[in-house]
Write a protein that holds these residues in place. Structure first.
Motif: not given
Length: 352
Positions: A50-51, A53-54, A84
């Motif tokens: 997810n990070q 993606l961020l 995310s």
């Protein structure tokens, strides 16, 4: 439309910490067979993805505007934020809850030893350090504003995601430690499975919240009510403005606002500016000389109104630094017997 440096730094720090913790947790799971430890490993792996993606969202969203997208690419931050959050929900929540339920249906005693608790302690130090860094960065960005109000209303979505993910990671470690400890001392694997399910449900709630927040920003949420009121008060404070209405606002990003409104200039202001250009008594009675004189008066009035609009916009930006795009329409002031023009005169300014 660059993203805040604090958000980018927080994402990179969280990404580095979670990558390390993910590897360690998976090794601990392979050694212990603990369901709660697997949940924590999946949680950290999901956070790492997810990070990434961020980070991509922040980098792509910071691109300058161009001929295709006049307001820039800031909305990409929200698109990647939704992606995310979807990862948190389906991987972090879904897989973790599924594994916990499977452990309840088919219980087996995990091999828990000192190495398991050592990994939990190490992970807590890393995750806790990342959370502290994210909180301190957010406090610095808030610049004295109430912390939770800043996070709720003004913080970048990536910053909010990091705070929630790291907070959930620390809380998840505590829950996993409790579940593993109870399973270790009671030899009952139900505790371990229950901790896994609770961690998964916690991730699900966070994912839903992040989807809702990013969706609102992607749709173009209005600015906070007090900010809109400040905009109206600044415009009304100008002696030239008789009225303002049809106010519309939008947050392109947490750092970039759009304001649109219709304003009506006062008759006294317009009359005074006309008098500066040419007294009515000095106008020629008729003919080409009169037409030429009236053209000069019209040009002066147009310039005067344009300068006043610029002055209003400058006042708004001093009061609201996020006001990057301001669109003011001049409302018609109809005189009895006059015919309304087909469209309003517009004063549009966009910061380069």
């Amino acid at each position: 439309m660059a993203a805040p440096a604090s958000s980018l730094t927080s994402v990179l720090v969280a990404l580095s910490g979670n990558t390390l913790v993910t590897v360690v947790k998976f090794l601990a799971f392979l050694l212990s067979g603990s369901g709660a430890m697997l949940s924590e490993a999946i949680h950290s792996a999901a956070d790492t993805g997810n990070q990434v993606l961020l980070f991509l969202g922040l980098k792509r969203g910071s691109r300058e505007r161009d001929a295709a997208f006049h307001y820039g690419y800031g909305g990409e931050r929200f698109i990647f934020g939704i992606l995310s959050a979807s990862g948190i929900f389906f991987v972090g929540c879904g897989v973790t809850v599924y594994h916990g339920i499977q452990s309840l249906l088919h219980p087996h005693t995990p091999e828990i030893g000192p190495s398991t608790f050592a990994v939990l302690g190490f992970s807590f130090l890393i995750e806790g350090g990342v959370l502290v860094f994210a909180v301190r960065s957010t406090l610095k960005a808030a610049a004295g504003q109430p912390f939770f109000r800043y996070v709720r209303e003004k913080a970048d979505p990536a910053t909010v995601a990091i705070l929630l993910e790291d907070g959930a990671a620390v809380l998840g470690l505590v829950l996993a430690t409790v579940g593993i400890s109870l399973a270790y001392f009671t030899s009952n694997p139900v505790w371990d499975a229950t901790a896994s399910i609770i961690v998964g449900l916690l991730l699900g709630l966070i994912a839903i919240y992040l989807v809702v927040e990013n969706r609102a920003l992607l749709l173009g949420r209005a600015v906070p009510e007090e900010t809109e009121l400040r905009f109206v008060n600044v415009v009304r404070a100008r002696g030239s403005v008789a009225d303002i209405h049809d106010v519309k606002t939008r947050q392109l990003t947490p750092e970039t606002f759009v304001f649109k409104a219709e304003v009506r200039f006062s008759e006294a202001f317009v009359a005074a500016r006309l008098a500066e250009a040419l007294p009515v008594s000095a106008l020629p009675a008729s003919g080409e000389a009169r037409t030429h004189a009236l053209s000069g008066v019209a040009a002066f009035l147009i310039r005067a109104l344009s300068e006043e609009i610029d002055a209003i916009e400058a006042d708004v930006r001093r009061a609201i630094p996020e006001a990057k795009h301001i669109d003011l329409e001049l409302e018609h002031l109809l005189v009895p017997g006059a015919v309304a023009a087909p469209a309003p005169v517009r004063g549009v300014v966009a910061v380069p």
